[in-house]
Structure formats: structure tokens, C-alpha cells
Write a protein that holds these residues in place. Structure first.
Motif, mmCIF file in Angstrom:
data_model
loop_
_atom_site.group_PDB
_atom_site.id
_atom_site.type_symbol
_atom_site.label_atom_id
_atom_site.label_comp_id
_atom_site.label_asym_id
_atom_site.label_seq_id
_atom_site.Cartn_x
_atom_site.Cartn_y
_atom_site.Cartn_z
ATOM 1 N N SER A 67 -8.675 -11.046 -50.754
ATOM 2 C CA SER A 67 -9.088 -9.653 -50.532
ATOM 3 C C SER A 67 -9.123 -8.867 -51.839
ATOM 4 C CB SER A 67 -8.121 -8.975 -49.553
ATOM 5 O OG SER A 67 -6.801 -8.974 -50.083
ATOM 6 N N LYS A 116 -14.661 -7.536 -50.902
ATOM 7 C CA LYS A 116 -15.733 -6.560 -50.703
ATOM 8 C C LYS A 116 -17.022 -7.064 -51.336
ATOM 9 C CE LYS A 116 -12.551 -2.610 -50.826
ATOM 10 N NZ LYS A 116 -12.175 -1.363 -51.530
ATOM 11 N N LYS A 118 -20.591 -5.344 -52.448
ATOM 12 C CA LYS A 118 -21.275 -4.066 -52.630
ATOM 13 C C LYS A 118 -22.706 -4.326 -53.100
ATOM 14 C CE LYS A 118 -16.933 -1.850 -54.052
ATOM 15 N NZ LYS A 118 -16.267 -1.030 -55.106
ATOM 16 N N CYS A 150 -14.956 -9.607 -44.468
ATOM 17 C CA CYS A 150 -15.251 -8.868 -45.696
ATOM 18 C C CYS A 150 -15.891 -7.518 -45.383
ATOM 19 C CB CYS A 150 -16.162 -9.684 -46.611
ATOM 20 S SG CYS A 150 -17.712 -10.206 -45.865
ATOM 21 N N GLU A 151 -15.693 -6.572 -46.287
ATOM 22 C CA GLU A 151 -16.354 -5.271 -46.194
ATOM 23 C C GLU A 151 -17.673 -5.344 -46.941
ATOM 24 O OE1 GLU A 151 -15.993 -0.783 -48.037
ATOM 25 O OE2 GLU A 151 -14.142 -1.925 -47.724
ATOM 26 N N SER A 153 -21.069 -3.079 -48.127
ATOM 27 C CA SER A 153 -21.508 -1.695 -48.273
ATOM 28 C C SER A 153 -22.740 -1.595 -49.156
ATOM 29 C CB SER A 153 -20.373 -0.840 -48.859
ATOM 30 O OG SER A 153 -19.967 -1.342 -50.121
ATOM 31 N N SER A 198 -20.013 1.876 -46.006
ATOM 32 C CA SER A 198 -19.747 0.579 -45.382
ATOM 33 C C SER A 198 -20.643 0.407 -44.156
ATOM 34 C CB SER A 198 -18.280 0.477 -44.974
ATOM 35 O OG SER A 198 -17.448 0.479 -46.112
ATOM 36 N N ASN A 200 -21.520 -0.884 -40.463
ATOM 37 C CA ASN A 200 -20.992 -1.272 -39.152
ATOM 38 C C ASN A 200 -22.156 -1.776 -38.306
ATOM 39 O OD1 ASN A 200 -18.212 -0.415 -39.542
ATOM 40 N ND2 ASN A 200 -19.019 1.675 -39.537
#
Length: 215
Positions: A67, A116, A118, A150-151, A153, A198, A200
């Protein structure tokens, strides 16, 4: 695993990549010198989709689950587009959201990856009417491939390939060029992280993409 910052330019090398690598690298070096006590400022590592670079990238990210990792996907984007491209590129080199997701899977990025991702591209989080943004479609494709931890964005404005002072910046067209390093308040207002959104993704859309992929 210690903090890692990976910058992926999903094309063959081009002049905008060279500008980005120089600007980001110099800014990070200056920040490390200014804040020697900080341990959260690792060097950026830069990769392209050139054959030799892909081999190194695969060795780097294969099996990652940490992370503490941030992966930047860098390119140029329009609102409501499913494609990233190279800037001012007469060859028209592009990559679609689903193809980018496939590439990360093929590079060995674990579906347990919890860091993350990006999408650092202008308007990558901006829809156009009923057309969803690139970051939205990319996130949907990643979820369909079972990247659930994972995030992901994108950015809801124009982003700069260079730093202003210590920060990446994001603002309306024309604003970035007027910012100066000495205007700390203005620079902080337009820090890129302030326009990052982010993604969704509705579960039903993920199911539809999975069904399409399984045909």
C-alpha cells in the motif's frame, strides 16, 4: 516495502516524456535537500513502453501488493475520452483504457496490489455529457480484472508536466503559466492533489465488462 513512486509513460519515448522526467526529477531532488528529515520523498522512477524499459518495469512491479506504492500513468487526455495520447504527436500514438489495464496485468502487477494508481493527465477525471472520463473507464476495466484493493484516481483539470515551486499543479487553461514560485498561496491553491478524484465504479458496470471480457 519502502515508499515507491513509479511514473509510467505508456508509449514509446517522446519529447514530452523527457521534459516530464527532467522537471519531476529536479523538483524531487530540491525537495529532498530542503527536507532531509522526511522519509516519504523517494525518487521517482520513470518507465516507458519501449521494449527495454518494459522489461525493467515488469521486473520492478511484478508481484507488488504494498500500500506504500504510487503508480503515476502519464499522458494527454480530453474530457470524456477513453484514450490517452502523446502530446503534439504526429504519429497519433494512443492507448485505450482497457488496453492500459491489460498491460498492467501482463506486466505482472498483482491483483492484490493495494497502493494508488493516479492517471496524471489533463481532464482524466472529467466526463463530457454522457461520456464517462478516461479514469472512470480505466478504473472500471481494472475492477473487472479483479484489482479491487487499489485506489484509482484522475484529475479534474489541466495538469502541468513541470512543478511550480515544490508542487505539481492543476488549474484552468492559462492559469498555470501565470503562477510563480514566489506566490506560495496561489501555488498551494492549485496543487494537483486538490483536483484529484478517486473513481467509484458501479458493480453492475463491472459485471458487464467482465461478461464482455469472458466472451
Amino acid at each position: 516495502m519502502a515508499d515507491e513512486r513509479i511514473v509510467i509513460y505508456p508509449f514509446e519515448q517522446y519529447k514530452d516524456f523527457q521534459e516530464l522526467r527532467y522537471g519531476w526529477g529536479l523538483a524531487r531532488l530540491q525537495k529532498q535537500k530542503k527536507y532531509p528529515e522526511r522519509k516519504d520523498l523517494p525518487d521517482y522512477e520513470f518507465y516507458t513502453f519501449d521494449k527495454s524499459s518494459v522489461k525493467k518495469l515488469k521486473a520492478k512491479i511484478s508481484g507488488w501488493v504494498s500500500s506504500d506504492v504510487v503508480i503515476y500513468i502519464v499522458g494527454h487526455c480530453n474530457a470524456g475520452s477513453r484514450f490517452l495520447s502523446r502530446r503534439d504527436d504526429p504519429s497519433g500514438q494512443t492507448i485505450a483504457a482497457n488496453a492500459l489495464a491489460d498491460e498492467l496485468l501482463n506486466l505482472g502487477l498483482s491483483t492484490d496490489f493495494a497502493g494508488k494508481i493516479k492517471v496524471y493527465a489533463c481532464n482524466s477525471a472529467v466526463p463530457d455529457g454522457k461520456k464517462f472520463s478516461f479514469a472512470f473507464w480505466f478504473a472500471a476495466e481494472m475492477r473487472a480484472l479483479k484489482y479491487l484493493n487499489c485506489e484509482i484516481s484522475g484529475y479534474a483539470n489541466v495538469v502541468s508536466n513541470s512543478y511550480v515551486g515544490e508542487h505539481k499543479v492543476s488549474a484552468d487553461e492559462g492559469v498555470i503559466d501565470k503562477l510563480s514560485e514566489g506566490d506560495v498561496e496561489a501555488v498551494n491553491k492549485y496543487r494537483a492533489k486538490n483536483s484529484r478524484e478517486s473513481m467509484n465504479i458501479p458493480p453492475r458496470l463491472v459485471e458487464l465488462i467482465e461478461a464482455r471480457r469472458n466472451k
